[in-house]
Design a protein around this motif. Structure first.
Motif, PDB file in Angstrom:
ATOM      1  N   VAL A 138       0.853  -1.199   0.000  1.00  0.00           N
ATOM      2  CA  VAL A 138       0.000   0.000   0.000  1.00  0.00           C
ATOM      3  C   VAL A 138       0.884   1.243   0.000  1.00  0.00           C
ATOM      4  CG1 VAL A 138      -1.667   1.341   1.367  1.00  0.00           C
ATOM      5  CG2 VAL A 138      -1.970  -1.141   1.104  1.00  0.00           C
ATOM      6  N   GLN A 139       1.866   1.252   0.893  1.00  0.00           N
ATOM      7  CA  GLN A 139       2.809   2.377   1.021  1.00  0.00           C
ATOM      8  C   GLN A 139       3.503   2.685  -0.311  1.00  0.00           C
ATOM      9  OE1 GLN A 139       4.724   2.013   5.350  1.00  0.00           O
ATOM     10  NE2 GLN A 139       6.270   2.071   3.799  1.00  0.00           N
ATOM     11  N   ASP A 140       3.901   1.625  -1.033  1.00  0.00           N
ATOM     12  CA  ASP A 140       4.648   1.788  -2.286  1.00  0.00           C
ATOM     13  C   ASP A 140       3.726   1.961  -3.489  1.00  0.00           C
ATOM     14  OD1 ASP A 140       7.216   1.654  -1.198  1.00  0.00           O
ATOM     15  OD2 ASP A 140       7.928   0.251  -2.724  1.00  0.00           O
ATOM     16  N   GLY A 141       2.408   1.896  -3.261  1.00  0.00           N
ATOM     17  CA  GLY A 141       1.450   2.131  -4.345  1.00  0.00           C
ATOM     18  C   GLY A 141       1.300   0.964  -5.312  1.00  0.00           C
ATOM     19  N   VAL A 142       1.608  -0.261  -4.859  1.00  0.00           N
ATOM     20  CA  VAL A 142       1.479  -1.420  -5.752  1.00  0.00           C
ATOM     21  C   VAL A 142       0.356  -2.375  -5.317  1.00  0.00           C
ATOM     22  CG1 VAL A 142       3.904  -1.321  -6.446  1.00  0.00           C
ATOM     23  CG2 VAL A 142       3.240  -2.794  -4.534  1.00  0.00           C
ATOM     24  N   ALA A 143      -0.341  -2.035  -4.247  1.00  0.00           N
ATOM     25  CA  ALA A 143      -1.385  -2.942  -3.741  1.00  0.00           C
ATOM     26  C   ALA A 143      -2.524  -3.078  -4.746  1.00  0.00           C
ATOM     27  CB  ALA A 143      -1.912  -2.452  -2.401  1.00  0.00           C
ATOM     28  N   GLU A 144      -2.863  -1.996  -5.436  1.00  0.00           N
ATOM     29  CA  GLU A 144      -3.983  -2.024  -6.391  1.00  0.00           C
ATOM     30  C   GLU A 144      -3.607  -2.782  -7.654  1.00  0.00           C
ATOM     31  OE1 GLU A 144      -7.182  -0.518  -6.269  1.00  0.00           O
ATOM     32  OE2 GLU A 144      -6.788  -0.339  -4.116  1.00  0.00           O
ATOM     33  N   THR A 145      -2.420  -2.484  -8.199  1.00  0.00           N
ATOM     34  CA  THR A 145      -2.013  -3.115  -9.457  1.00  0.00           C
ATOM     35  C   THR A 145      -1.659  -4.589  -9.248  1.00  0.00           C
ATOM     36  OG1 THR A 145       0.144  -2.150  -9.040  1.00  0.00           O
ATOM     37  CG2 THR A 145      -1.189  -1.072 -10.694  1.00  0.00           C
ATOM     38  N   GLY A 146      -1.152  -4.906  -8.097  1.00  0.00           N
ATOM     39  CA  GLY A 146      -0.811  -6.296  -7.798  1.00  0.00           C
ATOM     40  C   GLY A 146       0.640  -6.451  -7.420  1.00  0.00           C
ATOM     41  N   TYR A 147       0.864  -7.404  -6.564  1.00  0.00           N
ATOM     42  CA  TYR A 147       2.229  -7.659  -6.104  1.00  0.00           C
ATOM     43  C   TYR A 147       2.391  -9.142  -5.848  1.00  0.00           C
ATOM     44  CZ  TYR A 147       0.059  -7.672  -1.428  1.00  0.00           C
ATOM     45  OH  TYR A 147      -0.728  -7.949  -0.347  1.00  0.00           O
ATOM     46  N   ARG A 148       3.624  -9.551  -5.685  1.00  0.00           N
ATOM     47  CA  ARG A 148       3.918 -10.962  -5.414  1.00  0.00           C
ATOM     48  C   ARG A 148       4.698 -11.073  -4.108  1.00  0.00           C
ATOM     49  NH1 ARG A 148       6.196 -13.831 -10.461  1.00  0.00           N
ATOM     50  NH2 ARG A 148       4.017 -13.655 -11.051  1.00  0.00           N
ATOM     51  N   VAL A 149       4.351 -12.078  -3.318  1.00  0.00           N
ATOM     52  CA  VAL A 149       5.091 -12.386  -2.082  1.00  0.00           C
ATOM     53  C   VAL A 149       5.739 -13.752  -2.278  1.00  0.00           C
ATOM     54  CG1 VAL A 149       4.906 -12.837   0.395  1.00  0.00           C
ATOM     55  CG2 VAL A 149       3.515 -11.032  -0.646  1.00  0.00           C
ATOM     56  N   VAL A 150       7.061 -13.791  -2.143  1.00  0.00           N
ATOM     57  CA  VAL A 150       7.813 -15.024  -2.399  1.00  0.00           C
ATOM     58  C   VAL A 150       8.588 -15.417  -1.142  1.00  0.00           C
ATOM     59  CG1 VAL A 150       9.656 -16.060  -3.783  1.00  0.00           C
ATOM     60  CG2 VAL A 150       8.072 -14.432  -4.852  1.00  0.00           C
ATOM     61  N   LEU A 151       8.455 -16.676  -0.769  1.00  0.00           N
ATOM     62  CA  LEU A 151       9.207 -17.209   0.375  1.00  0.00           C
ATOM     63  C   LEU A 151      10.076 -18.360  -0.129  1.00  0.00           C
ATOM     64  CD1 LEU A 151       6.119 -17.098   2.668  1.00  0.00           C
ATOM     65  CD2 LEU A 151       8.273 -16.095   3.387  1.00  0.00           C
ATOM     66  N   ASN A 152      11.276 -18.046  -0.591  1.00  0.00           N
ATOM     67  CA  ASN A 152      12.185 -19.097  -1.029  1.00  0.00           C
ATOM     68  C   ASN A 152      12.531 -19.959   0.179  1.00  0.00           C
ATOM     69  OD1 ASN A 152      12.309 -18.115  -3.683  1.00  0.00           O
ATOM     70  ND2 ASN A 152      13.962 -16.695  -3.174  1.00  0.00           N
ATOM     71  N   THR A 153      12.353 -21.263   0.040  1.00  0.00           N
ATOM     72  CA  THR A 153      12.560 -22.169   1.171  1.00  0.00           C
ATOM     73  C   THR A 153      13.518 -23.279   0.764  1.00  0.00           C
ATOM     74  OG1 THR A 153      10.322 -21.639   1.931  1.00  0.00           O
ATOM     75  CG2 THR A 153      11.368 -23.575   2.901  1.00  0.00           C
ATOM     76  N   GLY A 154      14.745 -23.152   1.248  1.00  0.00           N
ATOM     77  CA  GLY A 154      15.766 -24.158   0.933  1.00  0.00           C
ATOM     78  C   GLY A 154      16.639 -23.721  -0.225  1.00  0.00           C
ATOM     79  N   PRO A 155      17.871 -24.237  -0.258  1.00  0.00           N
ATOM     80  CA  PRO A 155      18.846 -23.827  -1.279  1.00  0.00           C
ATOM     81  C   PRO A 155      18.368 -24.088  -2.703  1.00  0.00           C
ATOM     82  CG  PRO A 155      19.849 -25.329   0.336  1.00  0.00           C
ATOM     83  CD  PRO A 155      18.419 -25.210   0.696  1.00  0.00           C
ATOM     84  N   GLY A 156      17.653 -25.191  -2.924  1.00  0.00           N
ATOM     85  CA  GLY A 156      17.171 -25.524  -4.265  1.00  0.00           C
ATOM     86  C   GLY A 156      16.173 -24.514  -4.788  1.00  0.00           C
TER      87      GLY A 156
END
Ligand code: AMP
Ligand code: ZN
Length: 114
Positions: free
Chosen positions: A73-91
């Motif tokens: 919201v702060q960065d103004g991308v909540a409306e257009t869409g954003y991605r949340v990524v949780l890389n888990t493990g070295p692979g």
């Protein structure tokens, strides 16, 4: 954890471009941004990955997602869409073993990711 990079950022021993903070979470801009908005959202408490976080502390994973949305919201991308990524493990590309959600936005994001 004394030798953890992100614990040192939480302790303010290493500088970071902090954009959001709650009592339990901290968000700062990625040093090597892959999108106009690329922010890392972390719990202040050390957990190695998303599963350990969810297992160890009920509600903290929720706090992380709420903080990610607040930054979007702060960065103004909540409306257009954003991605949340949780890389888990070295692979999956995890290189820092203090759980962090990548918040990405501000450009078209391809699916599936590489
Ligand atoms: P991952 O590869 O998913 O573990 O993500 C680690 C991320 O941390 C990478 O995107 C790095 O660019 C980022 N990073 C590493 N050191 C720092 C730092 N000192 N401040 C901000 N971001 C960092
Ligand atoms: Zn840590």
């Amino acid at each position: 954890m004394t030798d953890c990079l992100f614990c040192k950022i939480v302790a303010k021993e290493i500088p970071a471009d902090i954009v959001h903070e709650t009592d339990r979470t901290l968000a700062f801009r990625d040093i090597n941004p892959q999108a106009p908005t690329h922010v890392l959202v972390i719990p202040k408490q050390h957990h190695a990955n998303a599963f350990e976080l969810a297992q160890a502390d009920d509600g903290l994973a929720d706090d992380l997602l709420k903080a990610a949305h607040a930054v979007a919201v702060q960065d103004g991308v909540a409306e257009t869409g954003y991605r949340v990524v949780l890389n888990t493990g070295p692979g999956a590309g995890q290189t820092v073993f203090h759980v962090h959600a990548h918040l990405l936005g501000g450009r078209p994001l391809l699916w599936p990711p590489g």
